[in-house]
Design a protein around this motif. Structure first.
Motif, mmCIF file in Angstrom:
data_model
loop_
_atom_site.group_PDB
_atom_site.id
_atom_site.type_symbol
_atom_site.label_atom_id
_atom_site.label_comp_id
_atom_site.label_asym_id
_atom_site.label_seq_id
_atom_site.Cartn_x
_atom_site.Cartn_y
_atom_site.Cartn_z
ATOM 1 N N ALA A 62 -36.424 -24.024 -5.996
ATOM 2 C CA ALA A 62 -35.321 -24.484 -5.150
ATOM 3 C C ALA A 62 -35.659 -25.809 -4.475
ATOM 4 O O ALA A 62 -34.837 -26.737 -4.434
ATOM 5 N N LEU A 63 -36.884 -25.928 -3.935
ATOM 6 C CA LEU A 63 -37.289 -27.170 -3.280
ATOM 7 C C LEU A 63 -37.410 -28.315 -4.279
ATOM 8 O O LEU A 63 -37.003 -29.446 -3.992
ATOM 9 N N VAL B 163 -37.518 -34.063 5.169
ATOM 10 C CA VAL B 163 -37.722 -32.646 5.474
ATOM 11 C C VAL B 163 -36.745 -31.822 4.649
ATOM 12 O O VAL B 163 -35.756 -32.341 4.110
ATOM 13 N N ALA B 164 -37.024 -30.522 4.576
ATOM 14 C CA ALA B 164 -36.128 -29.603 3.862
ATOM 15 C C ALA B 164 -35.761 -28.448 4.774
ATOM 16 O O ALA B 164 -36.580 -27.980 5.575
ATOM 17 N N GLY B 165 -34.539 -28.000 4.644
ATOM 18 C CA GLY B 165 -34.072 -26.779 5.293
ATOM 19 C C GLY B 165 -33.567 -25.842 4.212
ATOM 20 O O GLY B 165 -32.989 -26.286 3.213
ATOM 21 N N ILE C 269 -37.387 -22.481 6.743
ATOM 22 C CA ILE C 269 -36.635 -21.522 5.941
ATOM 23 C C ILE C 269 -35.964 -20.509 6.857
ATOM 24 O O ILE C 269 -36.629 -19.822 7.629
ATOM 25 N N GLY C 270 -34.645 -20.433 6.767
ATOM 26 C CA GLY C 270 -33.885 -19.430 7.504
ATOM 27 C C GLY C 270 -33.642 -18.216 6.632
ATOM 28 O O GLY C 270 -33.270 -18.346 5.466
ATOM 29 N N ILE C 271 -33.860 -17.030 7.196
ATOM 30 C CA ILE C 271 -33.733 -15.806 6.403
ATOM 31 C C ILE C 271 -33.167 -14.689 7.265
ATOM 32 O O ILE C 271 -33.300 -14.708 8.497
ATOM 33 N N GLN C 272 -32.535 -13.723 6.627
ATOM 34 C CA GLN C 272 -31.925 -12.598 7.333
ATOM 35 C C GLN C 272 -32.994 -11.573 7.692
ATOM 36 O O GLN C 272 -33.059 -10.481 7.144
ATOM 37 N N GLY C 273 -33.849 -11.950 8.619
ATOM 38 C CA GLY C 273 -34.930 -11.089 9.057
ATOM 39 C C GLY C 273 -35.682 -11.769 10.171
ATOM 40 O O GLY C 273 -35.218 -12.772 10.721
ATOM 41 N N ALA C 274 -36.847 -11.245 10.537
ATOM 42 C CA ALA C 274 -37.632 -11.811 11.620
ATOM 43 C C ALA C 274 -39.110 -11.643 11.330
ATOM 44 O O ALA C 274 -39.546 -10.583 10.879
ATOM 45 N N GLY D 43 -29.286 -25.782 11.312
ATOM 46 C CA GLY D 43 -30.329 -25.453 12.261
ATOM 47 C C GLY D 43 -31.717 -25.621 11.677
ATOM 48 O O GLY D 43 -32.652 -26.058 12.376
ATOM 49 N N ALA D 44 -31.888 -25.261 10.402
ATOM 50 C CA ALA D 44 -33.187 -25.434 9.750
ATOM 51 C C ALA D 44 -33.573 -26.907 9.694
ATOM 52 O O ALA D 44 -34.720 -27.276 9.979
ATOM 53 N N LEU D 45 -32.625 -27.760 9.323
ATOM 54 C CA LEU D 45 -32.901 -29.193 9.296
ATOM 55 C C LEU D 45 -33.172 -29.720 10.702
ATOM 56 O O LEU D 45 -34.043 -30.568 10.902
ATOM 57 N N GLN D 46 -32.424 -29.213 11.690
ATOM 58 C CA GLN D 46 -32.627 -29.635 13.073
ATOM 59 C C GLN D 46 -34.054 -29.344 13.526
ATOM 60 O O GLN D 46 -34.723 -30.189 14.125
#
Length: 418
Positions: A129-130, A85-87, A149-154, A394-397
């Motif tokens: 990147a991946l 997996v990728a985070g 993917i974690g990002i500064q938004g929602a 957290g993304a990997l989790q």
């Protein structure tokens, strides 16, 4: 009430297989007798399921355990190569990607600089990147089971669009997750970065075992994650926890807030506000974390000097200056948290982000003191102890949890070996 449906042989096999895989994941490598003891299944059943799982490529042999009474026992472990997996952690300046195998071991990493500009092809950037992170693990991108993917938004669940992220160009497209998944050829989930930090905190940090907690993140901006009854609370539009834009006592009342990192709480406790406050008290630094760290260090040094036989006036003066700076910041943070505590009544508050971590224990203690002076509930306030990048963790989790649910829940055919 209808009678219980008896378990079929295939269902029972699947349950036993899942139990053994979870035991190996948590405790492995393990021997057949150990798996039998941990799962409550018989030793013959343990032998059969290990043969099934080995044939399916989910477990591999890992040597023998010697030196114990009885016969030498073979060890088994999860086959990490069974899935990857990728985070990713996305900011305006870069995309940082980690690739992990099924056991959670990070096997490849890459950081792609992303200078801000218009006309950004977000799919091409994520692909690069991946690809490079996967290549560092000796894999092709197509070998990844999923990416989070974690990002500064929602993400707004009704529209699939990204909000609260005007500062990250190129990401404001319809059905962002679907577009990325289609372009990358990998299942993709998008999650708020602070929410992912909360998942990492619950998995192996200060929030381990907590079912109701909030996590306050202060870096350049201010964010919050809310966990209720063991699950992330995202809100109707995905914006739950965007506390930085909330009105705050002592800050100008702003209407029609649109610009990033503006608004009441941001203007009092965001990175720029903290740096300004520290400079007003004589603490310099290239950023808020550096200046606040110096103030926190002076508080500690003054305390140590004060507990000695003599102490020094110089240390006391420096300590008093730092005390005023930390007290003012703690008062602002305590008032912000008091509103949250009054509404949600969490069992725990976790402080994290570059700025709050720089304040360390001196800031944590003062935030807790001021918060408790303002609220009837008195939740513990803890400082994150996680090492490394909590958003990536957290993304990997999340990616691993979803992938393991998929892989471990697949019934393995009970076919005898030839």
């Amino acid at each position: 009430m209808p009678a219980p449906v008896p378990g079929t042989p295939s269902l029972l096999r699947a349950i036993n297989d899942r139990a053994a895989l979870e035991a190996l994941l948590a405790r492995g490598p393990l021997t057949r007798p150990q798996i039998s003891d941990l799962t409550g299944i018989s030793k013959p059943t343990a032998s059969q399921l290990l043969a099934r799982l080995e044939d399916a490529g989910l477990v591999v042999r890992d040597g023998v355990r010697e030196g114990l009474p009885g016969r030498t026992a073979e060890l088994y472990r999860i086959n990490g190569a069974a899935a990857h997996v990728a985070g990713a952690d996305v900011t305006p300046a870069r995309i940082r990607v980690s690739v992990a195998d099924l056991t959670g071991t990070v096997v490849g990493e890459h950081t792609l600089p992303t200078p801000s500009r218009t006309g950004v092809d977000v799919v091409a950037r994520m692909a690069e990147a991946l690809d490079k992170a996967a290549a560092a693990a000796g894999l092709a991108r197509t070998a990844l089971h999923r990416a989070v993917i974690g990002i500064q938004g929602a993400i707004d669940p009704a529209t699939g669009r990204l909000g609260y992220a005007a500062h990250i160009p190129g990401w404001h497209i319809p059905d962002l997750a679907g577009t990325l998944a289609g372009g990358l050829g990998v299942p993709v989930a998008i999650e708020n970065d602070v929410n992912l930090a909360a998942l990492a905190e619950r998995a192996g940090g200060q929030a381990a075992g907590a079912r109701d907690f909030v996590l306050l993140w202060v870096a350049d901006g201010v964010g919050m994650a809310v966990v209720l009854d063991g699950a992330l609370h995202r809100g109707a539009t995905g914006g739950a926890g965007e506390i930085g834009y909330a009105p705050a006592v002592g800050a100008p009342l702003m209407r029609d807030v649109r610009r990033t990192h503006t608004g009441g709480v941001h203007s009092l406790t965001g990175g720029a506000a903290v740096l300004k406050l520290m400079r007003e008290h004589g603490f310099r630094g290239r950023d808020a974390a550096t200046a606040l760290g110096r103030a926190a260090a002076e508080v500690g040094e003054a305390g140590e000097a004060g507990t000695g036989r003599a102490g020094t006036r110089t240390a006391a003066d420096a300590g008093a200056r730092a005390e005023r700076a930390l007290t003012e910041l703690a008062t602002r943070l305590g008032a912000t948290l008091a509103t949250v505590v009054a509404v949600l009544d969490p069992a725990l508050v976790v402080l994290t982000g570059d700025v709050l971590r720089a304040g360390g224990e001196p800031l944590r203690a003062r935030v807790q003191q001021h918060l408790h002076s303002l609220t009837i509930p008195r939740p513990a306030v803890r400082l994150s102890s996680l090492e490394g990048n909590p958003v990536l963790a957290g993304a990997l989790q999340q990616a691993l949890q979803e992938t393991r649910d998929e892989v471990f829940s697949t019934t393995v055919p009970d076919t005898p070996r030839s």
